[in-house]
Design a protein around this motif. Sequence first.
Motif, PDB file in Angstrom:
ATOM      1  N   ASP A  65       0.557  -1.734   0.233  1.00  0.00           N
ATOM      2  CA  ASP A  65      -0.031   0.346  -0.104  1.00  0.00           C
ATOM      3  C   ASP A  65       0.875   1.042  -0.525  1.00  0.00           C
ATOM      4  OD1 ASP A  65      -2.606  -0.821  -0.069  1.00  0.00           O
ATOM      5  OD2 ASP A  65      -2.925  -1.371   1.750  1.00  0.00           O
ATOM      6  N   VAL A  66       1.880   0.941  -0.211  1.00  0.00           N
ATOM      7  CA  VAL A  66       2.934   2.489   0.198  1.00  0.00           C
ATOM      8  C   VAL A  66       3.732   2.863  -1.024  1.00  0.00           C
ATOM      9  CG1 VAL A  66       5.150   3.324   1.030  1.00  0.00           C
ATOM     10  CG2 VAL A  66       3.782   1.930   2.677  1.00  0.00           C
ATOM     11  N   ARG A  67       3.135   3.826  -1.444  1.00  0.00           N
ATOM     12  CA  ARG A  67       3.352   3.600  -3.013  1.00  0.00           C
ATOM     13  C   ARG A  67       4.666   4.298  -3.247  1.00  0.00           C
ATOM     14  NH1 ARG A  67      -2.365   5.174  -4.826  1.00  0.00           N
ATOM     15  NH2 ARG A  67      -3.302   3.174  -4.831  1.00  0.00           N
ATOM     16  N   GLU A  68       4.877   5.738  -2.254  1.00  0.00           N
ATOM     17  CA  GLU A  68       6.423   5.586  -2.446  1.00  0.00           C
ATOM     18  C   GLU A  68       6.471   6.744  -1.075  1.00  0.00           C
ATOM     19  OE1 GLU A  68       6.056   8.575  -5.867  1.00  0.00           O
ATOM     20  OE2 GLU A  68       4.373  10.090  -5.340  1.00  0.00           O
ATOM     21  N   ILE A  69       7.486   7.248  -0.685  1.00  0.00           N
ATOM     22  CA  ILE A  69       7.680   7.392   0.832  1.00  0.00           C
ATOM     23  C   ILE A  69       9.093   9.213   0.590  1.00  0.00           C
ATOM     24  CG2 ILE A  69       9.711   7.706   3.112  1.00  0.00           C
ATOM     25  CD1 ILE A  69       8.666   4.537   3.031  1.00  0.00           C
ATOM     26  N   PHE A  70       8.515   9.767   0.914  1.00  0.00           N
ATOM     27  CA  PHE A  70       9.295  11.490   1.164  1.00  0.00           C
ATOM     28  C   PHE A  70       9.936  11.476   2.383  1.00  0.00           C
ATOM     29  CE2 PHE A  70       5.455  11.200  -1.349  1.00  0.00           C
ATOM     30  CZ  PHE A  70       5.960  11.925  -2.915  1.00  0.00           C
ATOM     31  N   LEU A  71      11.375  11.789   2.162  1.00  0.00           N
ATOM     32  CA  LEU A  71      12.501  11.558   2.820  1.00  0.00           C
ATOM     33  C   LEU A  71      12.866  12.990   3.193  1.00  0.00           C
ATOM     34  CD1 LEU A  71      13.462  10.122   5.967  1.00  0.00           C
ATOM     35  CD2 LEU A  71      14.779   9.176   4.747  1.00  0.00           C
ATOM     36  N   ASP A  72      13.075  13.443   4.610  1.00  0.00           N
ATOM     37  CA  ASP A  72      14.123  14.973   4.662  1.00  0.00           C
ATOM     38  C   ASP A  72      15.097  14.811   4.183  1.00  0.00           C
ATOM     39  OD1 ASP A  72      15.165  17.090   5.741  1.00  0.00           O
ATOM     40  OD2 ASP A  72      13.837  17.419   7.225  1.00  0.00           O
ATOM     41  N   ARG A  73      15.842  15.245   3.233  1.00  0.00           N
ATOM     42  CA  ARG A  73      17.544  15.209   2.428  1.00  0.00           C
ATOM     43  C   ARG A  73      18.522  15.554   4.362  1.00  0.00           C
ATOM     44  NH1 ARG A  73      15.957  18.823  -0.988  1.00  0.00           N
ATOM     45  NH2 ARG A  73      16.494  16.935  -2.522  1.00  0.00           N
ATOM     46  N   GLN A  74      17.960  16.181   5.289  1.00  0.00           N
ATOM     47  CA  GLN A  74      18.849  16.471   6.575  1.00  0.00           C
ATOM     48  C   GLN A  74      19.001  14.689   7.386  1.00  0.00           C
ATOM     49  OE1 GLN A  74      20.618  19.159   5.985  1.00  0.00           O
ATOM     50  NE2 GLN A  74      19.754  19.213   4.135  1.00  0.00           N
ATOM     51  N   ARG A  75      17.686  14.365   7.332  1.00  0.00           N
ATOM     52  CA  ARG A  75      17.683  12.658   8.077  1.00  0.00           C
ATOM     53  C   ARG A  75      18.642  11.565   7.510  1.00  0.00           C
ATOM     54  NH1 ARG A  75      13.454  12.536  12.514  1.00  0.00           N
ATOM     55  NH2 ARG A  75      14.911  10.833  13.149  1.00  0.00           N
ATOM     56  N   GLN A  76      19.529  11.747   8.387  1.00  0.00           N
ATOM     57  CA  GLN A  76      20.907  10.920   8.248  1.00  0.00           C
ATOM     58  C   GLN A  76      21.122   9.816   9.570  1.00  0.00           C
ATOM     59  OE1 GLN A  76      24.527  12.364   6.611  1.00  0.00           O
ATOM     60  NE2 GLN A  76      22.993  13.718   4.883  1.00  0.00           N
ATOM     61  N   ASP A  77      20.449   9.983  10.482  1.00  0.00           N
ATOM     62  CA  ASP A  77      20.062   8.874  11.818  1.00  0.00           C
ATOM     63  C   ASP A  77      19.978   7.975  11.623  1.00  0.00           C
ATOM     64  OD1 ASP A  77      17.467   9.122  13.092  1.00  0.00           O
ATOM     65  OD2 ASP A  77      17.773  11.227  11.277  1.00  0.00           O
ATOM     66  N   ALA A  78      20.414   7.009  12.962  1.00  0.00           N
ATOM     67  CA  ALA A  78      20.177   5.267  12.575  1.00  0.00           C
ATOM     68  C   ALA A  78      18.263   5.164  12.310  1.00  0.00           C
ATOM     69  CB  ALA A  78      20.386   5.193  14.102  1.00  0.00           C
ATOM     70  N   ARG A  79      17.082   6.036  13.015  1.00  0.00           N
ATOM     71  CA  ARG A  79      16.578   5.726  12.372  1.00  0.00           C
ATOM     72  C   ARG A  79      15.879   5.537  10.877  1.00  0.00           C
ATOM     73  NH1 ARG A  79      11.522   8.315  16.094  1.00  0.00           N
ATOM     74  NH2 ARG A  79      10.436   6.670  15.914  1.00  0.00           N
TER      75      ARG A  79
END
Length: 251
Positions: free
Chosen positions: A26-40
């Motif tokens: 059901d997940v078509r695409e994920i938009f991720l903050d390009r600044q997030r580079q942490d383990a999570r």
Amino acid sequence: MASTAESRFIHGFHAVIAKLRHSPEDVREIFLDRQRQDARARDMIKLAETHGVRLIPSDAARLDGMAGGAARHQGVVARVSATQRVLKLDDVLDTLAEPALLLVLDGVQDPHNLGACLRVADAAGAHAVIVPKDRACGLNATVIKVASGAAESVPYITVTNLARTLRELNERNILTIGAAGEAEVDLYSVDQTGAVAWVLGAEGDGLRRLTRETCDRLARIPMLGSVESLNVSVASGICLFEARRQRSIKV
């Protein structure tokens, strides 16, 4: 890209990871903050890649727009199928990086109250709201509107047998605390620094007998004025934020 009539946005790591685990199709695409580079973020990226879900690096402004201005999107928004699917409790608990904080509602059938409880749960950082299948109004349009986005960010889990679910939480070392006006101790006297599930009933009716008996313990909110009870969403906020307060002191 799917049309908006066929898809919707969810946001926050808990909601997105739970969706990836339970129904990745059901997940078509994920938009991720390009600044997030942490383990999570890296763990979520790995899970998305495992399921072949497209990841799109995005800036904060774009994420804010897709999340409707929600302050707690945490830098991740997903476009998912508009069809609501059943979410299981294990799907949420297995993704947590901190002790669980859950809100269990027993008999809250008014959609305005349920929507307000979801909003409070989101504000307090609760990991899920759990309701019995036969004693809740479900995520209808009124609930979603009152929740102001929290219906998407807080996992909403329906269970067939609430007492059995409470016992399963106990097996996972999650303390279940029933809110009851006649309890001998108040909520400030209960150690809530570990994993906790607060269990609340509807205003007036309170907790059902079996639910009450299955909770690990009962606690009351001190009532210092003339009113005898609080709206369930207000009571939920008091209980959840007390858990957060105790955790912040412990840290």
